[in-house]
Scaffold this active site. Structure first.
Site, PDB file in Angstrom:
ATOM      1  N   ARG A   1      -9.942   0.414   8.587  1.00  0.00           N
ATOM      2  CA  ARG A   1      -9.457  -0.928   8.902  1.00  0.00           C
ATOM      3  C   ARG A   1     -10.495  -1.743   9.655  1.00  0.00           C
ATOM      4  O   ARG A   1     -10.255  -2.909   9.976  1.00  0.00           O
ATOM      5  CB  ARG A   1      -8.225  -0.808   9.796  1.00  0.00           C
ATOM      6  CG  ARG A   1      -6.922  -1.040   9.083  1.00  0.00           C
ATOM      7  CD  ARG A   1      -5.834  -0.711  10.075  1.00  0.00           C
ATOM      8  NE  ARG A   1      -4.664  -1.479   9.870  1.00  0.00           N
ATOM      9  CZ  ARG A   1      -3.556  -1.004   9.280  1.00  0.00           C
ATOM     10  NH1 ARG A   1      -3.528   0.202   8.810  1.00  0.00           N
ATOM     11  NH2 ARG A   1      -2.500  -1.760   9.184  1.00  0.00           N
TER      12      ARG A   1
ATOM     13  N   LYS B   1       0.838  -1.212   0.000  1.00  0.00           N
ATOM     14  CA  LYS B   1       0.000   0.000   0.000  1.00  0.00           C
ATOM     15  C   LYS B   1       0.873   1.263   0.000  1.00  0.00           C
ATOM     16  O   LYS B   1       0.638   2.175  -0.785  1.00  0.00           O
ATOM     17  CB  LYS B   1      -0.928   0.015   1.227  1.00  0.00           C
ATOM     18  CG  LYS B   1      -1.853  -1.177   1.322  1.00  0.00           C
ATOM     19  CD  LYS B   1      -2.788  -1.085   2.511  1.00  0.00           C
ATOM     20  CE  LYS B   1      -2.099  -1.102   3.863  1.00  0.00           C
ATOM     21  NZ  LYS B   1      -1.345  -2.365   4.137  1.00  0.00           N
TER      22      LYS B   1
ATOM     23  N   ARG C   1      11.854  -5.857   5.165  1.00  0.00           N
ATOM     24  CA  ARG C   1      11.661  -4.433   4.823  1.00  0.00           C
ATOM     25  C   ARG C   1      12.584  -3.535   5.658  1.00  0.00           C
ATOM     26  O   ARG C   1      12.764  -3.741   6.850  1.00  0.00           O
ATOM     27  CB  ARG C   1      10.209  -4.018   5.093  1.00  0.00           C
ATOM     28  CG  ARG C   1       9.993  -2.517   4.892  1.00  0.00           C
ATOM     29  CD  ARG C   1       8.548  -2.116   4.874  1.00  0.00           C
ATOM     30  NE  ARG C   1       7.852  -2.466   6.096  1.00  0.00           N
ATOM     31  CZ  ARG C   1       6.548  -2.250   6.287  1.00  0.00           C
ATOM     32  NH1 ARG C   1       5.828  -1.697   5.323  1.00  0.00           N
ATOM     33  NH2 ARG C   1       5.975  -2.605   7.418  1.00  0.00           N
TER      34      ARG C   1
ATOM     35  N   ARG D   1      11.238  -1.521  11.137  1.00  0.00           N
ATOM     36  CA  ARG D   1      10.129  -1.147  12.021  1.00  0.00           C
ATOM     37  C   ARG D   1       9.990  -2.171  13.143  1.00  0.00           C
ATOM     38  O   ARG D   1      10.163  -3.367  12.918  1.00  0.00           O
ATOM     39  CB  ARG D   1       8.821  -1.105  11.211  1.00  0.00           C
ATOM     40  CG  ARG D   1       8.442   0.283  10.767  1.00  0.00           C
ATOM     41  CD  ARG D   1       7.313   0.334   9.801  1.00  0.00           C
ATOM     42  NE  ARG D   1       6.099  -0.377  10.170  1.00  0.00           N
ATOM     43  CZ  ARG D   1       4.972  -0.344   9.467  1.00  0.00           C
ATOM     44  NH1 ARG D   1       4.915   0.396   8.360  1.00  0.00           N
ATOM     45  NH2 ARG D   1       3.911  -1.017   9.836  1.00  0.00           N
TER      46      ARG D   1
ATOM     47  N   ARG E   1      -0.294  -9.360  13.016  1.00  0.00           N
ATOM     48  CA  ARG E   1      -0.899  -8.313  12.173  1.00  0.00           C
ATOM     49  C   ARG E   1      -1.722  -8.942  11.050  1.00  0.00           C
ATOM     50  O   ARG E   1      -2.790  -8.441  10.700  1.00  0.00           O
ATOM     51  CB  ARG E   1       0.205  -7.423  11.581  1.00  0.00           C
ATOM     52  CG  ARG E   1       0.793  -6.466  12.610  1.00  0.00           C
ATOM     53  CD  ARG E   1       2.114  -5.882  12.156  1.00  0.00           C
ATOM     54  NE  ARG E   1       2.018  -5.070  10.968  1.00  0.00           N
ATOM     55  CZ  ARG E   1       3.067  -4.741  10.207  1.00  0.00           C
ATOM     56  NH1 ARG E   1       4.270  -5.157  10.516  1.00  0.00           N
ATOM     57  NH2 ARG E   1       2.899  -3.992   9.141  1.00  0.00           N
TER      58      ARG E   1
HETATM   59  P1  AP5 Z   1       4.873  -1.537   1.776  1.00  0.00           P
HETATM   60  O1  AP5 Z   1       4.537  -0.717   0.587  1.00  0.00           O
HETATM   61  O2  AP5 Z   1       5.609  -0.893   2.900  1.00  0.00           O
HETATM   62  O3  AP5 Z   1       3.555  -2.303   2.305  1.00  0.00           O
HETATM   63  P2  AP5 Z   1       2.305  -1.761   3.141  1.00  0.00           P
HETATM   64  O4  AP5 Z   1       1.111  -2.456   2.619  1.00  0.00           O
HETATM   65  O5  AP5 Z   1       2.285  -0.264   3.157  1.00  0.00           O
HETATM   66  O6  AP5 Z   1       2.704  -2.354   4.546  1.00  0.00           O
HETATM   67  P3  AP5 Z   1       2.563  -1.756   6.018  1.00  0.00           P
HETATM   68  O7  AP5 Z   1       3.306  -2.729   6.906  1.00  0.00           O
HETATM   69  O8  AP5 Z   1       3.023  -0.329   6.092  1.00  0.00           O
HETATM   70  O9  AP5 Z   1       1.062  -1.856   6.220  1.00  0.00           O
HETATM   71  P4  AP5 Z   1       0.293  -1.903   7.536  1.00  0.00           P
HETATM   72  O10 AP5 Z   1      -1.071  -1.708   7.001  1.00  0.00           O
HETATM   73  O11 AP5 Z   1       0.475  -3.060   8.428  1.00  0.00           O
HETATM   74  O12 AP5 Z   1       1.008  -0.772   8.378  1.00  0.00           O
HETATM   75  P5  AP5 Z   1       0.523   0.640   8.862  1.00  0.00           P
HETATM   76  O13 AP5 Z   1       1.711   1.487   8.905  1.00  0.00           O
HETATM   77  O14 AP5 Z   1      -0.685   1.088   8.121  1.00  0.00           O
HETATM   78  O15 AP5 Z   1       5.701  -2.816   1.252  1.00  0.00           O
HETATM   79  C1  AP5 Z   1       6.186  -3.778   2.157  1.00  0.00           C
HETATM   80  C2  AP5 Z   1       7.542  -4.331   1.635  1.00  0.00           C
HETATM   81  O16 AP5 Z   1       7.297  -4.999   0.401  1.00  0.00           O
HETATM   82  C3  AP5 Z   1       8.580  -3.252   1.326  1.00  0.00           C
HETATM   83  O17 AP5 Z   1       9.867  -3.721   1.636  1.00  0.00           O
HETATM   84  C4  AP5 Z   1       8.438  -3.007  -0.175  1.00  0.00           C
HETATM   85  O18 AP5 Z   1       9.644  -2.546  -0.765  1.00  0.00           O
HETATM   86  C5  AP5 Z   1       8.035  -4.402  -0.669  1.00  0.00           C
HETATM   87  N1  AP5 Z   1       7.141  -4.368  -1.834  1.00  0.00           N
HETATM   88  C6  AP5 Z   1       6.081  -3.558  -2.042  1.00  0.00           C
HETATM   89  N2  AP5 Z   1       5.476  -3.843  -3.213  1.00  0.00           N
HETATM   90  C7  AP5 Z   1       6.169  -4.889  -3.744  1.00  0.00           C
HETATM   91  C8  AP5 Z   1       6.033  -5.665  -4.940  1.00  0.00           C
HETATM   92  N3  AP5 Z   1       5.053  -5.422  -5.837  1.00  0.00           N
HETATM   93  N4  AP5 Z   1       6.911  -6.669  -5.146  1.00  0.00           N
HETATM   94  C9  AP5 Z   1       7.917  -6.938  -4.255  1.00  0.00           C
HETATM   95  N5  AP5 Z   1       8.103  -6.237  -3.117  1.00  0.00           N
HETATM   96  C10 AP5 Z   1       7.235  -5.233  -2.860  1.00  0.00           C
HETATM   97  O19 AP5 Z   1       0.020   0.287  10.348  1.00  0.00           O
HETATM   98  C11 AP5 Z   1       0.917  -0.044  11.388  1.00  0.00           C
HETATM   99  C12 AP5 Z   1       0.153  -0.175  12.691  1.00  0.00           C
HETATM  100  O20 AP5 Z   1      -0.471   1.097  13.030  1.00  0.00           O
HETATM  101  C13 AP5 Z   1      -1.004  -1.178  12.683  1.00  0.00           C
HETATM  102  O21 AP5 Z   1      -0.569  -2.500  12.963  1.00  0.00           O
HETATM  103  C14 AP5 Z   1      -1.914  -0.603  13.804  1.00  0.00           C
HETATM  104  O22 AP5 Z   1      -1.371  -0.921  15.063  1.00  0.00           O
HETATM  105  C15 AP5 Z   1      -1.767   0.897  13.603  1.00  0.00           C
HETATM  106  N6  AP5 Z   1      -2.778   1.427  12.670  1.00  0.00           N
HETATM  107  C16 AP5 Z   1      -2.553   2.007  11.458  1.00  0.00           C
HETATM  108  N7  AP5 Z   1      -3.705   2.369  10.886  1.00  0.00           N
HETATM  109  C17 AP5 Z   1      -4.693   2.002  11.744  1.00  0.00           C
HETATM  110  C18 AP5 Z   1      -6.111   2.082  11.690  1.00  0.00           C
HETATM  111  N8  AP5 Z   1      -6.742   2.594  10.634  1.00  0.00           N
HETATM  112  N9  AP5 Z   1      -6.817   1.591  12.744  1.00  0.00           N
HETATM  113  C19 AP5 Z   1      -6.184   1.061  13.823  1.00  0.00           C
HETATM  114  N10 AP5 Z   1      -4.853   0.943  13.930  1.00  0.00           N
HETATM  115  C20 AP5 Z   1      -4.097   1.414  12.892  1.00  0.00           C
END
Ligand code: AP5
Length: 207
Positions: free
Chosen positions: A88, A13, A127, A154, A165
């Site tokens: 979410r 994402k 990552r 992270r 997660r």
């Molecule tokens: P990346 O693009 O970083 O993936 P992502 O989907 O953004 O992953 P996140 O871990 O950031 O998502 P998340 O939803 O768990 O975290 P968030 O920060 O929102 O890609 C991942 C890796 O893959 C990278 O190394 C990249 O280079 C590689 N990659 C990407 N595309 C690729 C491809 N096509 N091919 C190969 N490699 C690829 O949330 C973190 C925490 O915050 C949550 O656990 C929760 O505690 C809290 N939180 C956040 N939002 C909320 C909410 N709305 N409600 C409640 N709690 C929340």
């Protein structure tokens, strides 16, 4: 254009959001980034959020909904935004719909990036992120290819937290795919392909 990006942790994402922001000049609203900034700043919100994030649990709806409502009031979101990591839960999805209705705005598409969980575990545990510019890379990068900044892992990208997660995603967030399918907004994209190919597919779907 107002877009919701859905997908499991590590589905790509953030990677696709960065491309969409660069291409269409949209405001990037990442609840994960907002929460991590609060943790880093040591604010009361950050202290509360950290205890959930470290375990891979969701931060309570009331906290996150408040943050997004506040962010949507800001000027830069008026010409279009990408919501990355929000909603979410079904409570968040309903709150978003009601806030946008009040603001006289709509979601144009909900893009769901789909990737197999085993691929995700490998992606997340390898990552690495840039401390300076936020570039998303992997352990194969010695330094940030964009600004030479130092890379870090992270706290929630440790294997046991990643698995939790993914479970939380299946339970609380995956049902939103049906919610957006029901509103005829859903675009499903195979995210297990090279980044450029995934991006082209999203662009075609949004055209
Ligand atoms: P990346 O693009 O970083 O993936 P992502 O989907 O953004 O992953 P996140 O871990 O950031 O998502 P998340 O939803 O768990 O975290 P968030 O920060 O929102 O890609 C991942 C890796 O893959 C990278 O190394 C990249 O280079 C590689 N990659 C990407 N595309 C690729 C491809 N096509 N091919 C190969 N490699 C690829 O949330 C973190 C925490 O915050 C949550 O656990 C929760 O505690 C809290 N939180 C956040 N939002 C909320 C909410 N709305 N409600 C409640 N709690 C929340």
């Amino acid at each position: 254009m107002n877009i919701v990006l859905l997908g499991a942790p590590g589905a790509g994402k953030g990677t696709q959001a960065a491309r969409l922001v660069a291409e269409y000049g949209l405001a990037h609203i990442s609840t994960g980034d907002i929460l991590r900034a609060a943790v880093k700043a040591g604010t009361p919100l950050g202290l509360e959020a950290k205890s959930f994030m470290d375990k891979g649990e969701l931060v309570p709806d009331s906290v996150v909904i408040g943050l997004v409502k506040e962010r949507l009031q800001q000027e830069d979101t008026k010409s279009g935004f990408i919501l990355d990591g929000f909603p979410r839960t079904s409570t968040q999805a309903v709150a978003l719909a009601s806030e946008l209705a009040e603001l006289g705005r709509d979601i144009d598409a909900a893009v769901a990036v789909q990737v197999d969980p085993e691929v995700i575990v490998k992606r997340l545990t390898s990552r690495r992120l840039c401390k300076e510019c936020g570039y998303i890379g992997s352990e194969s990068d010695a330094a940030c290819p964009s600004c030479e900044g130092e890379l870090y892992q992270r706290d929630d990208d440790k294997p046991e937290t990643v698995r939790n997660r993914l479970e939380v995603y299946e339970q609380s967030t995956a049902p939103l795919i049906e919610y957006y399918r029901g509103s005829d907004l859903l675009v499903e994209v195979d995210g297990d392909r090279p980044v450029d190919e995934v991006f082209s597919t999203i662009q075609e779907a949004l055209a």
